[in-house]
Enzyme design. Structure first.
Site, PDB file in Angstrom:
ATOM      1  N   LYS A  43      36.442  15.554 -61.849  1.00  0.00           N
ATOM      2  CA  LYS A  43      35.460  14.961 -62.328  1.00  0.00           C
ATOM      3  C   LYS A  43      35.839  14.844 -63.987  1.00  0.00           C
ATOM      4  O   LYS A  43      36.377  15.855 -64.354  1.00  0.00           O
ATOM      5  CB  LYS A  43      34.237  15.533 -61.889  1.00  0.00           C
ATOM      6  CG  LYS A  43      33.659  16.785 -62.912  1.00  0.00           C
ATOM      7  CD  LYS A  43      32.259  17.273 -62.234  1.00  0.00           C
ATOM      8  CE  LYS A  43      31.372  17.091 -63.584  1.00  0.00           C
ATOM      9  NZ  LYS A  43      31.421  18.254 -64.785  1.00  0.00           N
TER      10      LYS A  43
ATOM     11  N   HIS B  63      26.878  18.049 -59.407  1.00  0.00           N
ATOM     12  CA  HIS B  63      26.591  19.174 -58.838  1.00  0.00           C
ATOM     13  C   HIS B  63      24.978  19.135 -58.224  1.00  0.00           C
ATOM     14  O   HIS B  63      24.853  19.616 -56.980  1.00  0.00           O
ATOM     15  CB  HIS B  63      26.771  20.213 -59.837  1.00  0.00           C
ATOM     16  CG  HIS B  63      28.143  20.338 -60.537  1.00  0.00           C
ATOM     17  ND1 HIS B  63      29.379  20.112 -60.003  1.00  0.00           N
ATOM     18  CD2 HIS B  63      28.524  20.747 -61.709  1.00  0.00           C
ATOM     19  CE1 HIS B  63      30.248  20.114 -60.898  1.00  0.00           C
ATOM     20  NE2 HIS B  63      29.835  20.509 -61.887  1.00  0.00           N
TER      21      HIS B  63
HETATM   22  C1  BG6 Z   1      31.506  21.580 -64.962  1.00  0.00           C
HETATM   23  C2  BG6 Z   1      30.659  21.152 -66.361  1.00  0.00           C
HETATM   24  O1  BG6 Z   1      31.625  20.682 -63.815  1.00  0.00           O
HETATM   25  O2  BG6 Z   1      30.726  22.597 -64.514  1.00  0.00           O
HETATM   26  C3  BG6 Z   1      30.536  22.254 -67.161  1.00  0.00           C
HETATM   27  O3  BG6 Z   1      31.691  20.247 -66.614  1.00  0.00           O
HETATM   28  C4  BG6 Z   1      29.677  23.171 -66.570  1.00  0.00           C
HETATM   29  O4  BG6 Z   1      29.516  21.773 -68.165  1.00  0.00           O
HETATM   30  C5  BG6 Z   1      30.564  24.014 -65.484  1.00  0.00           C
HETATM   31  O5  BG6 Z   1      29.720  24.552 -67.631  1.00  0.00           O
HETATM   32  C6  BG6 Z   1      29.397  24.842 -64.724  1.00  0.00           C
HETATM   33  O6  BG6 Z   1      30.170  25.382 -63.538  1.00  0.00           O
HETATM   34  P1  BG6 Z   1      29.968  26.722 -62.960  1.00  0.00           P
HETATM   35  O7  BG6 Z   1      30.607  26.771 -61.517  1.00  0.00           O
HETATM   36  O8  BG6 Z   1      30.285  27.932 -64.024  1.00  0.00           O
HETATM   37  O9  BG6 Z   1      28.425  26.745 -62.669  1.00  0.00           O
END
Ligand code: BG6
Length: 489
Positions: free
Chosen positions: A145, A237
Site C-alpha cells: 500500500k 487498516h
Molecule cells: C502504515 C502507515 O500502513 O501503518 C503508517 O502508513 C503507520 O503511517 C503504520 O504508522 C502503523 O502500523 P503499526 O503496525 O505500527 O500499527
C-alpha cells in the site's frame, strides 16, 4: 523441519534499499529462516537502482538486520545461512533490458515472488517487464500500500497489473491482516458459538476501533502530507478491521469466501454526507505538545513541513452499516498520530440486560465488553459483571476481566511480526490475508465521498495538542450518542 510445507522460490524484493524493506521485510525473511520456514532452495534477491557497489548494499542490508531484529534473536548460524541465500542486483525497474539479468538469476524453473516495495506508479511497468522477460507465468506479485490515492488512481494501478497477472497471482498487502490478534478475531468469531449467536444488533450496542500511535510523522512528511490519516489508515487498516468484525460467517476459509463477505460489508457502509460531515466525522491536526513528558513540535513545525498544510493527522468517525445484522449499531473509528500511547484495540459493547434489578447507582458499569487488543499486550478480554466478595458487600457488583493474554498464556512463543506471516502466506500461495481488487475499490469509493465532502466544506482540521486523545469534538462525537471512548485517561 517445520510442519508447514513451503515450496522453494526466488523471493525478489524490488526497492530493497528502502525503509520498509530494511526495517521490516528483510528481518521478517530472516525470522522465517530462523523458524525453519524457508525451503533450503529458497533464494532472496535484493533489487534496487541506487548507485553504489553490490558489496556496500549487501553490507547495509546486514547492518539493518542487526539493528532491526531484536537483540538475542540474531543467531550466527542462521544469519550465515540467510546471507548465503541473499544476493543483490542493480535494476532500473522501468528498463526492460535490465530484466534479462533477473531472469538469469531466477533460473528456468524456480517460482518467482516479486515484492514491490516501490511507489505504486511503477507497479505496471515492473509487471510489463517481468512479462517481457518471460517470467510472468510463474510469478506471484505482492503489492504494498498505498495503491493509489483515490478510486480512479487505484483502478489505474490495478488495471495496469491485471494486464499481465490474473487476480489469483496478485497479493495486496494490508499488514494489519497479518497481526496475530486479527487472525484470532476470525477464530474467536467463528469457532465459538457463544459469540456468533450474540453478534448482531440484538445484543451489541456499539463497536469501537481505535488505532492510536504515539509517534508523529518521523521524516515522512512529504509522503504523509499528500495522504493524510484517512487515506493512510482508515481506507485500509481500520476498514479491514471493521469488515472482519462485521462480516457474515463465510462458508469456508477460502480466500474468496472471506473476501466476498468483506466486500458485502463495504458495500453496505452508509455514505457520510450533508449534516453527517459535521456530526459524524472529526478531522484533527496535532499542534505542539508533550510526548513522554518531552516537548514535541506540531505537525506544521516538523522537518520539511509546509506551514499552510491542512492535512489531517487524526480522524474520528461514526460509520453505520446498512444491513439486518448491524442496523442501529454504530461503529466508532478513531486513529491519530501523536496520541498519548500506541494502542490498537477493538471494543465490542454488549447491550444491557432487558430488565435491570440491581441498585440504580451501579447501572453505569453494566454491559459486557469484549476487548480485542492488537497491540501492545496482544490479547482478548471479556469484561463480565460479578458480585464483590464478602459478607458485608450485599449485592455490590463489579466489572472484572475474563482474560486471555497471548504472551502470558503461550510464554514460550514469540509473537511474530505481521510481515512474517504475510510473506509466508505468499510463499504458500494462500490469498486469505490479502486484499482483493474490489475490496480496495469499495473502500476508496466510501473514503472518496468523505474527502469530497471535506473539500467542499473547506473546513480546516481541528487542532489537538500532541500527547492528547485528539480534538475535543472527537469526544463530543461519541458523547452525543450517550457513550464514551473506552478506557481514555
Ligand atoms: C502504515 C502507515 O500502513 O501503518 C503508517 O502508513 C503507520 O503511517 C503504520 O504508522 C502503523 O502500523 P503499526 O503496525 O505500527 O500499527
Amino acid at each position: 523441519m517445520a510442519s508447514i510445507s513451503v515450496e522453494p522460490c526466488t523471493f525478489a524484493l524490488f526497492g530493497a534499499l528502502g525503509d520498509l524493506a530494511l526495517r521490516k521485510l528483510f528481518p521478517a525473511l530472516y525470522q522465517l529462516d530462523r523458524a525453519d520456514l524457508l525451503h533450503a532452495d529458497t533464494r532472496v534477491l535484493a533489487l534496487a537502482r541506487e548507485a553504489g557497489s553490490v558489496d556496500e548494499h549487501l553490507a547495509s542490508i546486514e547492518a539493518h538486520l542487526q539493528e532491526f531484529v531484536p537483540a538475542g534473536q540474531i543467531e550466527a548460524p542462521v544469519l550465515q545461512r540467510f546471507l548465503a541465500r541473499l544476493s543483490y542486483l542493480h535494476v532500473d525497474f522501468l528498463k526492460a533490458e535490465d530484466y534479462q539479468a533477473l531472469a538469469e538469476r531466477v533460473g528456468s524453473d524456480s517460482q518467482l515472488i516479486a515484492y514491490f516495495a516501490t511507489p505504486a506508479a511503477v507497479y505496471g511497468g515492473i509487471c510489463e517487464n517481468l512479462d517481457k522477460a518471460g517470467l510472468s507465468a510463474r510469478t506471484r506479485v505482492v503489492l504494498e500500500k498505498p495503491i493509489g490515492h483515490d478510486l480512479e488512481s487505484s483502478r489505474r494501478v490495478n488495471d495496469a497489473v491485471a494486464q499481465f497477472f490474473p487476480e489469483n497471482r496478485v497479493y495486496r498487502i494490508d499488514h494489519y491482516l497479518g497481526k496475530e490478534t486479527v487472525q484470532n478475531l476470525i477464530a474467536l468469531r467463528f469457532a465459538n458459538s457463544l459469540f456468533e449467536t450474540q453478534w448482531n444488533q440484538n445484543s451489541i450496542s456499539h463497536v469501537e476501533i481505535t488505532v492510536a500511535e504515539k509517534v508523529g510523522i518521523e521524516g515522512r512528511w512529504g509522503y504523509f502530507d499528500k495522504a493524510g490519516q484517512l487515506r493512510d489508515m482508515i481506507q485500509n487498516h481500520l476498514l479491514q478491521l471493521l469488515c472482519l468484525i462485521a462480516m457474515d460467517p463465510p462458508s469456508d476459509l477460502s480466500a474468496d469466501s472471506i473476501r466476498d463477505e468483506k466486500v458485502k460489508v463495504l458495500k453496505a457502509l452508509a455514505p457520510i454526507k450533508g449534516e453527517g460531515l459535521s456530526t459524524q466525522v472529526v478531522r484533527g491536526q496535532y499542534i505542539a505538545g508533550y510526548s513522554e513528558g518531552k516537548p514535541v513540535p506540531g505537525y506544521l513545525e516538523e522537518d520539511n513541513a509546509n506551514a499552510q498544510s491542512d492535512t489531517e493527522t487524526f480522524v474520528a468517525l461514526r460509520a453505520d452499516i446498512r444491513n439486518w445484522r448491524w442496523a442501529g449499531v454504530p461503529f466508532y473509528l478513531r486513529t491519530g498520530k501523536r496520541m498519548p500511547q500506541k494502542l490498537s484495540q477493538i471494543v465490542i459493547h454488549f447491550k444491557e440486560t432487558p430488565h435491570y434489578i440491581f441498585a440504580p447507582e451501579q447501572r453505569l458499569q453494566i454491559g459486557n465488553k469484549l476487548i480485542i487488543r492488537l497491540q501492545p499486550d496482544e490479547g482478548i478480554s471479556l469484561r463480565v459483571m460479578t458480585k464483590e466478595q464478602g459478607l458485608d458487600k450485599g449485592m455490590q457488583l463489579r466489572s472484572g476481566p475474563l482474560q486471555l493474554n497471548f504472551s502470558d498464556t503461550w510464554r514460550s512463543a514469540r509473537i511474530p511480526d505481521a510481515y512474517e506471516r504475510l510473506l509466508l502466506e505468499v510463499m504458500r500461495g494462500n490469498q486469505n490475508l490479502f486484499v482483493r481488487k474490489d475490496e480496495i475499490e469499495y473502500a476508496w469509493k466510501w473514503c472518496d465521498q468523505l474527502i469530497a465532502g471535506w473539500k467542499q466544506s473547506g473546513d480546516a482540521p481541528k487542532p489537538y495538542a500532541a500527547g492528547s486523545w485528539g480534538p475535543m469534538s472527537s469526544i463530543a462525537l461519541i458523547t452525543r450518542d450517550g457513550r464514551s471512548w473506552y478506557g481514555d485517561i
